[in-house]
Every structure is written in C-alpha cells, then in structure tokens.
Design an enzyme around this catalytic site. Structure first.
Site, PDB file in Angstrom:
ATOM      1  CE  LYS A 127      -2.853   3.414   2.658  1.00 52.03           C
ATOM      2  NZ  LYS A 127      -2.442   2.011   3.306  1.00 52.03           N
ATOM      3  CB  SER A 169      -4.892   1.186   6.348  1.00 54.09           C
ATOM      4  OG  SER A 169      -3.831   0.982   5.297  1.00 54.09           O
ATOM      5  CB  SER A 180      -3.378  -1.785   4.016  1.00 52.69           C
ATOM      6  OG  SER A 180      -3.380  -1.801   5.349  1.00 52.69           O
TER       7      SER A 180
END
Lengths: 507, 504
Positions: free
Chosen positions: A81, A156, A180
């Site tokens: 990420k 997210s 997330s």
C-alpha cells in the site's frame, strides 16, 4: 503449469512450489507482471510498478539454488500500500502533495519483507492519506472492484484488495485506521487482518491517526495472512507504541484451525449493535448462514451487547480528524513534496497555504478542518475529551463481551460494494460504511475479515468480521481458518474462484 | 525606532512593585537527541557541525517517522527536577503543541503540557549582599528544540525584509528542559540583580549535575524574563511582557532593569502595557516588540499519541536523588571554608557569577588563590571590556593549565598574561600557545650568560659599580638583559647571574 494457474495459487501454495523447486520466483513474478499489465488499465490497483521485481526474484532464485536457507515466503511477490515508505519507489499516500516523493528510508514492515526475501511488485492505490472507504479519494483516480468495474473496491486500501481479487498479487500490505483493510476485504471477497494495536510497527507508515493506525495483511486465505503477519509483526524499537512481547506463530495457528474443522467449545459472540437496521438484506442473510455453519461445527453462539458501540462513529470522527490535523501539518512544502508559490511570490506562510490548498483533496481538507476545530481551545473538552471517554467505554464494552465470548463476530461491512460516485457527495453515508470495523480500532483489538459468501440480490461478496481480545491475534487466525474452511465446504468452492474474467480467455 | 521614555529606576520602584517570572530553557548535553538517534549538537562533540548534518528522518519530520524518547534525557530531567526541589511525577505525558513555523519540522513541537515530569519546587538564590531568596518553581518539563533560521538579505537579519531564509535542522530535536517559576514577589529594587542571580544559580545547578554545557553564548541556556509592574497598594497583577534573546547573565540583569523603567514610564503617563514578547538588543541595551502574545494563542495541545507516558520507577528516582551533587548554596558554604578567602573576596566571586569557574579550576589542580586571581583579574577585566561573561573567554581547564605552567616556572606572570591572550583568541591550550608563540621562560643559563656578558660589556661603568659592591646598580643590566631576552627570562635568576658574572 500455465501463467494463469500460477497466479491463482495462494501464497502458501506458491511458496511451497518455490521451495520444492517446481517453480522459480522469476516465473511467478513474471506471471504477476504480465497479469498486472493485462488488467491494470481496467482495475487501476497500482500507483507504481517496481522496475526491480524481476532482479529481486532472480537473486532469490540464485540464492536458493546456492543452497541458502530462505524464509517460508522467500520469492513470493507482494504489493505494498502506498502509505508505506519504500526507498526504491515513490510513496505518495494517494496524495498530490507527495507526487514523486521517494523516501530516504524503508518502513520497518517493508524492511522486514525485504529481509524475508519477498518480491515487491509495486505500490497500491488508496484514498488520499487513507481517508475514505472507496478509494475514490485517491488523487490518482479510483480503483475499480474486480467483481464489477462500476463499483468501488472499498477503502482506503482498495488498491491492495483489488490487486488480490484481480490476481495482480498473491499478497498485499494494507493499513487499517477504521476499517481500511477489513472493509475492502469484505467487498472484494478477500481476507484482511487488522492486528492488535502495537502488534505491527507503524514506523514508516505515513500516519493518519497515530492511536488507531495498524499495518496488516491483505490476502486470499487466512493462512496467507498469517504467514505474512509472521514476517511483518513483532517489536520495533523505532515505534514506541509497539508491543515488546514475543508473539506465537500465526501460521501454526492458522494451520491448526484449518485442520481441526471443529469449533467445539468456542464461544462466538454476536454483537447486537453491529447488525439489523442499515444492513443490506443479503449481508444479513449471509451472516445468519455463517452463524449456522459455525453452530453446526460445535460453536456456542451467544448474543452480546456492546451499548457504547452506538457512539463509536461519532467518537472516531473526532479522534481521527484531531490526530490527522496534526499529523498532516508537516506537509508544508519546506522539506519535501510539492511546493506551490503563489503568483508574485509571498511569505513562507503564503507558500504553505497555497501548497496545501492545491496539494490536498477535499476529504483531507474536510478532516483537517474538523480536527483543528475539535482541538481548539474551548472545544477540546466537549469534542476530543468526550471522544476519548467514549473510547474508554468502548474498551469496557469489549472487555465485558470477551467475558462471555472467545471471539466476537459481525458482518465486516453493512453492504456489498456500492457504485462509483454513489456516496462521493455524501460524506456521512460514506463514513457509515465503517460502522462495524471502527470499534476494534478504538479499542486496539485485532479484527479480521474473511469472505462470507455472495449476497443473493447482487451476487457481490460479503465479509465476516471476527474480533478477539488484544494480543489474541493467534486465536483469530485459528478460528478464522476453521470458519474459512467450513464456509468453503458449505459452498463447495472459494469465493475468488467466482470472480468474473477481466480479460479475454480468462477463466 | 524612536527611543522610548524611561523612568528613573529608583523612582519606578517607589511607584510600582515589580513582579518577575522566568522561563529558562536548558539544552541537555545527552549523546543523542530527545526523540531520535541523531548526534546532539548541544554537547561538545556535536557543537559547530555543518548545517543539516546531524539529522535523521525523525528530526526532519519526514512522513512515517516516529519519535522515541531518549532515556538519558529523562534521567537528566529527573535529576534537574530533584535539584530544583521538585516532586517527580510518577506518570507524565508528552503533548503536541501545534503551530506552523518553518523551523519546526513537523509543525508541532513535542512538549509536555498538563502533565510535566517535575513540579512544585524552590531554588535558593543569593543576592550580592549575601541575602538568600527562595524562588518558587512551578514546573520543569521536557521538550524538543526547533531548528535554526538564518534570514538572508534585508538589513536587520530578521525575517522582515529578508530575501530568503535558510533552515538548519541540526538543532531540531535537541533535548530541552523548560524551567518555569511562579510569580516572584518582593524583589523590589533588587529585581534586576535577582534575575541575574537566579539564572546564574540555574546555570550552576545544571553544570554541577553535568547535564548541560550551560553556555549561554551557545544558546545552551536561554532565559525569557517576564516582568510586570503594579502600582503600590494594588492587589491585581499588572500586564506582563516576556523578554527573549537575553543571552548572558549581564543582559538578564540589564533587560529586567530596562523593562521596569520602560513600563513605569508608560504606566505613569497613563498608558497601558501590551502583553507581548519583546526582543532584547544587547548593543543598544533596549527591548523592542516582537509578536503580540495573548493567552488566546491556541496551540491545540493534545496528548502525543506516538509516545507512551513517562513512568520512572521509584527506584530510579531514589537512585538519582542519592546521586545529586550538593546544592549551590551548600557548595558556597563549603568552598568558603575550604579556600579560606575573606568574606569580601569570596562574595566578589559569587557576585561575578564565577564560583563554578573558580571551583572547577581548583578541581583541575590550581591553588584557590591563583584560580581566583586569574578569573577575577585578567579574565574579568577583558570580559568587562568586551561586554561578555568571563566564562565565555576560557575554560577552567585552560586556566588550571596556565597556573600549572606558572607554578612550574615555565611562565612568568607576564608571559602567562600573553598566553592567556592566546587562549582568549582561541589559539589553543596554554601549552600549545607556549609552543607556538615561543613564550617559555629561558631557563638555559648559557643563553642568559651570553646576554649578560654582552650587557656588562656594553656598560663598563655599571660593571665597575657592581664590582665595588654597589649591588643595586645591577638593575640597569637586568633591564637590558630582559629586553634582549624579550621578557622570556626569570628576573631573579638574571640578577643572580649578573652578580656572579661581574666577579669574573
């Protein structure tokens, strides 16, 4: 075996073939790079693809050939990420303000991946600074859900979840501040684990809300998550909030759980407040079926009440913006990142303001303003202070719930994936997506999301959330792996085997 | 800047009661910084490093970086708190003080707010007449220093009018303890003197503890002086100003005196004092307004979520308490006895703020009288000429070395003064300077005898007088020989040799 077969192996299966010499890391990495190239234009999971992946893989292969003793995941590709600092790839946290920024250091979790000889494939898309539940707040365009390209992949960490679901990576790292990792897992049919707060180092993870953030695995199976957790977890002296104690092997726990097939004597607590109104019917149905499967396997299902969970979102949306408003103050153009000089020049304050005006997206500005307000003199006690009290009450709710149950369960998200743009103009509706996941962050307890089946009305994935007391991550892996196996038996297949083809000839 | 009107000091004190308060920042000389493993520029190893070389991602506030508390800094802070007579909090917490400024890498400072590590203490301060005053301490808390801005272009070197500014983050993250007093009442006309004595005492304490180099000229010790006046008989405190940039003991005293006179003139004329930060100018001896400050400044403090509370064990606190050096007050009493100085001589050293210098010089091997002589003589005189503190000119080690060279006969007093000039000019240690400048006493009789014979030959009438037993005539020859040797001879030995040579 064909490239299509290679990318469909779980990370554990792939690792076995690498160890046995049936497959090289270069072959596996190449298969993933080809897949990324083929589907990326439609999914947009990645912000950056590593140029070094094949070289890294070749080095693992040659070291393995030379008889070097390598870790269990050596040579397995992984997606990272973009909130995690990587010194060989840009790190933007999905924000314009960090466009092109290459950190001079690796996050601790990234350094541990490299030491364990995993092969970084690239950086995955995310809502800007991890603020969002749909990845639509990325400054670099939304990621699309591989199950339906018109839908969001959650957020997210939508990039990491979509990369796993679209077979663009066998493993990924995410970060979870209010869901997330888990909510994207739920809406893409993947596994996501938010460890106990302090279980995984935050050093080098660009902070959203320091007291809530945790880095964790995003994978296709519970065992894969456990294997990755074993690599990234453990004490880090660079993170003062990291827990110094030793942890048991999570992979062993997952293997035990998958092998047992039984939940005899396990008390499974259903949190009354995390269901009912506001939950999509298909989600509720799948949840009920999952409970039936667990009960049949010997679990004792108990209803527990956590009365203060009702206030979790309100408290969360004070604590998070407050911490974020301070954490994001450093993005001022002075030392790194974007710099915008107003026409005709200006003072340093003018340059800071112009940079932040252009560099931050609307959701970031919204939360910075909220947080600044909540911390202001005269409002602190009413907002931030009260929110911290709610947090304590939620921790007590968890404590009393765990007296009655070994694990707590709920749907991991109230709905299946919604359409792109559907909630973009309604921040409150967007925030409500995290209603089930936020309590675990506020209390610091571990939470896992595993596939719970497809919702009958739209054929889209749903997720089951399991939570355990702080530091009982191994219990989640054990029970999670059992439930995962039981559910797949009940369906006769894994969920990801049903993800639609994204390119011609795809099966 | 129009010259502000000042009231006569005695008149000001007659009309108003001065109330003082101090915030003293002490840079700790730990090996590494408060929250990172970067070397600390506030110790001698790190001092003077090239800009932006003592930095890590933490000091630059790079995204993803996290602070870790320096255990040595915590122990130093506890020791300081104990030396200030404070209670040590069993649990104290860091907080973020949020404000935007380019020298503040994260745009928040990690400090302590409502839970300081040390609180409620008292420091005994001695005035020039020997009177003891208790200064009440409200708290001492840990925090990190900011970086350093250099404003380039523009006339004043300040941010207004500058073309651009450079930031050096070496100082960012240097461990600080901020010591905050309660309001100090009753100092009256001694207020300026008390200010100096207080800062001097804090300096003595931290140096005795060995936790800071405490060199004000390097910014190791910084004082913000709060001054307010209230009309005689009024209960309510007046509006205060906070004067910054007072970088020597001298300027602390002058700045407080100045503020009393300035505020008195304004109040007497019916004006009001603006609550503000003021900047002390050493050259003009005035203060000028900085940014307006009000209690409404909103730093949006909240507990630092990246750090755990600081919870020192009782054992650690007691261990540090047992290891405390004697207090400056006790030390004064002991040294006075040990050294056998008269009251006047001893008080002069205390008043000059040189007690630690003299005692460290004695500790380094010098006789007390010799140590006193150099510090109170040559060094104080030069310091006064230059308007600096004598402690900035030489170190106790250097003075002790100088004294040792005199004791060994290597230097005469006169040569020693020249060597001291070299020390003050930063040419190195006394021995190095003796070497480099060729200043040692010539103890080689051969060289002296040659010079004496030459001088005697040049003055046959003097030679005759000496041979006649008029020994005092040798003085003229001594002068000539000393001149020929450019002073690097021991006059007593020269005299001896002259009498010897005259008889041959």
């Amino acid at each position: 075996m064909s490239a299509g077969d290679v990318i469909r192996l779980s990370a554990a299966q792939l690792a076995e073939k690498l160890t046995a010499g049936e497959l090289s890391s270069v072959e596996a990495t190449q298969a993933y790079l080809d897949r990324i190239e083929a589907v990326e234009p439609r999914v947009n999971s990645y912000l950056h693809i590593s140029k070094d992946a094949l070289d890294t893989a070749a080095k693992v292969d040659s070291d393995r050939a030379a008889g070097e003793k390598l870790g269990p995941l050596a040579g397995v590709p992984i997606a990272i990420k973009d909130v995690l600092c990587t010194q060989d790839m840009p790190t933007t946290a999905g924000s314009r303000i960090l466009e092109g920024w290459v950190p001079p250091y690796d996050a601790t979790v990234v350094a541990r991946l490299r030491r364990a000889r995993l092969v970084p494939l690239g950086k995955t898309n995310m809502d800007e600074f991890a603020m969002g539940s749909s990845t639509e707040h990325s400054a670099y365009g939304p990621t699309r859900n591989p199950w339906d390209l018109d839908r969001i992949p959650g957020g997210s960490g939508g990039g990491s979840a979509a990369a796993i679901a679209a077979f663009q990576a066998p493993l990924a790292l995410g970060s979870d501040t209010g869901g997330s990792i888990r909510q994207p897992g739920a809406v893409t049919g993947t596994v996501g684990m938010k460890p106990t707060y302090g279980g995984v180092s935050r050093y080098g993870a660009i902070a959203l809300a320091s007291s809530l953030d945790q880095v964790g695995p995003v994978t296709r199976t519970v065992l894969d998550a456990a294997l990755l957790h074993d690599v990234i977890g453990g004490h880090d002296p660079r993170d003062s909030t990291s827990i110094p104690d030793a942890w048991p092997s999570f992979a062993d726990a997952a293997r035990r759980g998958a092998a047992s097939g039984s939940l005899d004597g396990v008390r499974v607590g259903v949190v009354k407040e995390l269901g009912g109104d506001g939950f999509q019917q298909g989600v509720s149905e799948r949840f009920a079926q999952a409970l039936e499967v667990m009960e049949k396997a010997g679990a004792q299902i108990v209803e527990v009440s956590a009365p203060h969970f009702t206030y979790a979102i309100a408290a969360y949306y004070l604590i998070l913006p407050a911490e974020a408003s301070s954490n994001l103050a450093k993005f001022d153009s002075v030392r790194f990142g974007m710099r915008v000089t107003p026409p005709g020049g200006g003072t340093v304050e003018d340059v800071m303001a112009a940079t932040r005006e252009l560099g931050f997206g609307p959701e970031v500005k919204r939360r910075v303003i909220l947080g600044t307000y909540a911390l202001s003199a005269g409002y602190y006690d009413a907002y931030y202070g009260s929110a911290q009290k709610v947090r304590t009450l939620i921790q007590r709710d968890f404590a009393s719930a765990f007296e009655q149950a070994d694990v707590l369960v709920s749907p991991a998200a109230p709905t299946t994936a919604f359409k792109l743009g559907e909630k973009l103009e309604d921040p409150l509706a967007m925030y409500l997506n995290d209603v089930t996941t936020i309590p675990a962050n506020l209390a610091g307890v571990p939470g896992m999301s595993i596939p719970m089946g497809l919702a009958p009305e739209d054929g889209l994935p749903t997720g089951l959330q399991l939570m355990a007391p702080a530091r009982a991550d191994a219990r989640l892996y054990e029970v999670g792996a059992t439930v995962e196996a039981l559910l797949e038996q009940s369906w006769g297949h894994s969920i990801l085997s049903k993800v639609p083809a994204l390119v011609g000839g795809d099966n | 800047m129009a010259k502000p009107e000042l009231m006569d000091f005695d008149k000001a004190i007659e009309l108003f009661e001065p109330v003082l308060g101090f915030e003293v920042h002490v840079e700790l000389s730990t090996k590494t910084k408060m929250f990172s493993d970067a070397p600390n520029p506030a110790n001698d190893d790190g001092h003077g490093a090239e800009p932006n070389t003592l930095i890590t991602p933490v000091d630059l506030g790079l995204p993803g970086s996290l602070p870790v508390v320096n255990g040595q800094a915590v122990r130093y802070s506890i020791s300081l708190g104990l030396a200030l007579g404070c209670s040590i909090a069993p649990s104290s917490r860091f907080a973020r003080k949020n404000y935007f400024y380019p020298d503040l890498a994260k745009n928040y400072q990690i400090s302590q707010y409502d839970e300081p590590i040390a609180f409620e203490g008292s420091v005994e301060v001695e005035l020039e007449d020997g009177r003891l005053v208790q200064v009440p301490i409200e708290r001492a808390h840990m925090e990190e220093d900011a970086g350093k801005l250099t404003h380039v272009g523009g006339a004043t070197g300040r941010i207004q009018g500058a073309e651009y500014s450079l930031v050096d983050y070496n100082r960012a993250g240097v461990p600080l303890v901020e010591i905050v007093t309660k309001p100090i009442f009753g100092a009256e006309a001694d207020a300026p003197q008390l200010a100096k004595a207080y800062v001097s005492t804090i300096r003595d304490i931290v140096r005795a503890l060995g936790i800071s180099d405490a060199r004000m000229e390097r910014g190791n010790l910084r004082c913000d002086a709060n001054v307010s006046l209230r009309p005689r008989g009024q209960e309510k405190l007046g509006t205060r100003t906070e004067t910054k940039n007072v970088n020597s003991l001298r300027s602390v005293e002058r700045a407080v005196r100045y503020e009393i006179q300035r505020q008195a003139a304004i109040l007497a004329a019916g004006g009001t004092i603006i609550q503000e930060t003021r900047h002390w100018h050493e050259d003009t001896g005035r203060t000028s307004p900085g940014r307006p400050k009000s209690d409404a400044d909103d730093y949006r403090y909240f507990p630092e979520p990246d750090l755990l509370p600081v919870e020192p064990s009782l054992d650690l606190i007691e261990e540090l308490r047992a290891a405390l050096p004697e207090s400056p007050a006790l030390m004064r009493r002991r040294l006075k006895t040990d050294w056998g100085f008269s009251d006047v001589d001893f008080q002069a050293i205390v008043n000059a703020g040189l007690l630690v210098e003299v005692s460290e010089t004695v500790a380094a091997g010098a006789a007390p009288q010799a140590a006193r002589k150099w510090w109170m003589g040559e060094l104080s005189r030069t310091a006064n000429e230059r308007g600096v503190d004598a402690s900035t000119l030489a170190t106790p080690q250097q003075v002790a070395e100088l004294v040792a060279l005199v004791d060994a006969g290597t230097l005469t007093d006169r040569l020693a003064r020249q060597v001291l000039e070299g020390v003050i000019a930063g040419e190195g240690s006394p021995e190095e300077i003796v070497e480099a400048r060729g200043l040692a006493v010539v103890s080689d009789d051969g060289a002296l005898i040659a010079a004496i014979d030459e001088a005697l030959a040049a003055q046959p009438d003097v030679l005759a007088k000496i041979r006649d037993g008029k020994v005092q005539a040798a003085g003229a020859v001594i002068g000539a020989v000393m001149k020929a040797m450019r002073g690097s001879a021991d006059a007593a030995r020269v005299r001896e040799l002259i009498l010897e040579r005259a008889q041959q």
